[in-house]
Design a protein around this motif. Structure first.
Motif, mmCIF file in Angstrom:
data_model
loop_
_atom_site.group_PDB
_atom_site.id
_atom_site.type_symbol
_atom_site.label_atom_id
_atom_site.label_comp_id
_atom_site.label_asym_id
_atom_site.label_seq_id
_atom_site.Cartn_x
_atom_site.Cartn_y
_atom_site.Cartn_z
ATOM 1 N N GLU A 118 0.838 -1.199 0.000
ATOM 2 C CA GLU A 118 0.000 0.000 0.000
ATOM 3 C C GLU A 118 0.875 1.252 0.000
ATOM 4 O OE1 GLU A 118 -3.398 2.158 2.806
ATOM 5 O OE2 GLU A 118 -2.690 0.122 3.257
ATOM 6 N N PRO A 119 0.604 2.202 -0.879
ATOM 7 C CA PRO A 119 1.422 3.414 -0.938
ATOM 8 C C PRO A 119 1.410 4.179 0.391
ATOM 9 C CG PRO A 119 0.027 3.231 -2.883
ATOM 10 C CD PRO A 119 -0.433 2.173 -1.923
ATOM 11 N N GLU A 120 2.568 4.727 0.721
ATOM 12 C CA GLU A 120 2.743 5.594 1.893
ATOM 13 C C GLU A 120 2.204 4.946 3.172
ATOM 14 O OE1 GLU A 120 1.262 9.519 1.142
ATOM 15 O OE2 GLU A 120 2.557 9.820 -0.607
ATOM 16 N N SER A 121 2.574 3.674 3.374
ATOM 17 C CA SER A 121 2.036 2.943 4.526
ATOM 18 C C SER A 121 3.099 2.534 5.541
ATOM 19 C CB SER A 121 1.284 1.696 4.052
ATOM 20 O OG SER A 121 2.129 0.859 3.294
ATOM 21 N N PHE A 122 4.371 2.904 5.299
ATOM 22 C CA PHE A 122 5.445 2.504 6.212
ATOM 23 C C PHE A 122 6.239 3.715 6.678
ATOM 24 C CE2 PHE A 122 4.636 -1.208 3.544
ATOM 25 C CZ PHE A 122 4.491 -2.206 4.503
ATOM 26 N N GLU A 123 6.631 3.675 7.948
ATOM 27 C CA GLU A 123 7.505 4.721 8.501
ATOM 28 C C GLU A 123 8.973 4.451 8.206
ATOM 29 O OE1 GLU A 123 3.760 5.611 10.297
ATOM 30 O OE2 GLU A 123 4.800 3.693 10.138
ATOM 31 N N ALA A 124 9.321 3.196 7.933
ATOM 32 C CA ALA A 124 10.712 2.846 7.616
ATOM 33 C C ALA A 124 10.731 1.612 6.722
ATOM 34 C CB ALA A 124 11.513 2.584 8.891
ATOM 35 N N VAL A 125 11.728 1.556 5.868
ATOM 36 C CA VAL A 125 11.979 0.393 5.007
ATOM 37 C C VAL A 125 13.454 0.050 5.109
ATOM 38 C CG1 VAL A 125 12.005 -0.524 2.657
ATOM 39 C CG2 VAL A 125 10.146 0.989 3.374
ATOM 40 N N SER A 126 13.763 -1.226 5.272
ATOM 41 C CA SER A 126 15.156 -1.672 5.243
ATOM 42 C C SER A 126 15.377 -2.571 4.036
ATOM 43 C CB SER A 126 15.522 -2.422 6.532
ATOM 44 O OG SER A 126 14.614 -3.486 6.796
ATOM 45 N N ALA A 127 16.531 -2.424 3.416
ATOM 46 C CA ALA A 127 16.942 -3.273 2.289
ATOM 47 C C ALA A 127 18.431 -3.546 2.480
ATOM 48 C CB ALA A 127 16.677 -2.581 0.951
#
Length: 263
Positions: A118-127
């Motif tokens: 879902e667009p704009e649904s996370f406060e942080a992303v790790s890769a």
């Protein structure tokens, strides 16, 4: 599509055969050495993640390329209640769902996630340690756009890469891009770089060092990790020095961690 199929097949086979830190890490050096290496990664990740302004009770975090769930676990240890993971391979996703029954995992290609995230649904992303396995530059940039779209404005993007100062290096399953190229790709995708710190120094391939040192140190590492026993000893001896180097140095000849924000 050919790049995606080749990459997916490679990782399906690798993680099906070895779903451990050596399977997702520097496989040639063996499991015992990788365990020590991942202790350093753990310290750096925890130190940097602790600086992010995230409310554990409300923040949603996405981990891309979850592998064995190493960083999923670390987000949980930071108190994040809502973690979502994804991986390119079914081999990883099946096992991750068993290991983390309370976490939602998706099998998807982050360069083409469809409507799963879902667009704009996370406060942080790790890769972590996964972007350099996208060997097609167009797909690499598409992955960055997908991550940016999943983040809320002002959200954090935590990644590890090799950020070369030397010319880029390419292989069948890994492409090491230059720091300027990655910085430009991040800028184009809508990210602002906050900081970059060493994640490892000596306990990994010296991809950004001069060729003589890279060959000498790489040969030494392979020699001292010929067996699990010697690899464990080598890791234990290097660990105290490595954990100091990642604090003392501003840059490293191998993997570094970067924190960005979505503009």
């Amino acid at each position: 599509m050919k790049d995606r199929s080749r990459t997916q097949g490679f990782w399906e086979d690798r993680l099906r055969d070895d779903w451990t830190v050596s399977g997702v890490g520097y496989k040639t050096l063996g499991r015992a050495f990788n365990l020590w290496m991942y202790r350093v990664r753990s310290e750096v990740f925890n130190r940097e993640a602790a600086t992010l302004a995230l409310d554990p009770a409300t923040a949603r975090v996405l981990d891309v390329g979850s592998g064995t769930g190493f960083y999923v676990r670390h987000w949980q240890l930071r108190g994040i209640n809502s973690v979502v993971g994804c991986d390119l391979t079914q081999a990883a996703v099946d096992r991750l769902r068993e290991r983390f029954p309370s976490v939602t995992f998706h099998r998807l290609d982050i360069a083409e996630p469809g409507e799963v995230l879902e667009p704009e649904s996370f406060e942080a992303v790790s890769a972590m340690d996964m972007l350099f396995h996208i060997t097609d530059d167009t797909r690499y940039k598409a992955a960055l756009r997908s991550i940016q779209q999943a983040l809320k404005p002002g959200g954090y993007f935590v990644l590890s890469e090799n950020f070369l100062h030397r010319p880029e290096q390419r292989g069948d399953h890994q492409a090491n891009h230059t720091l300027p190229w990655i910085a430009a790709a991040l800028e184009e995708a809508g990210f602002e770089v906050m900081r970059r710190v060493p994640m490892l120094v000596l306990m990994n391939a010296q991809v950004d060092a001069n060729p003589v040192w890279r060959k000498l140190w790489g040969g030494l590492l392979r020699a001292v990790t010929l067996t699990e026993q010697t690899g464990g000893v080598a890791g234990a001896l290097l660990f105290p020095l490595e954990r100091r180097l990642v604090r003392w140095l501003r840059e490293s000849p191998t993997t570094e961690m970067m924190i960005c924000r979505r503009r």
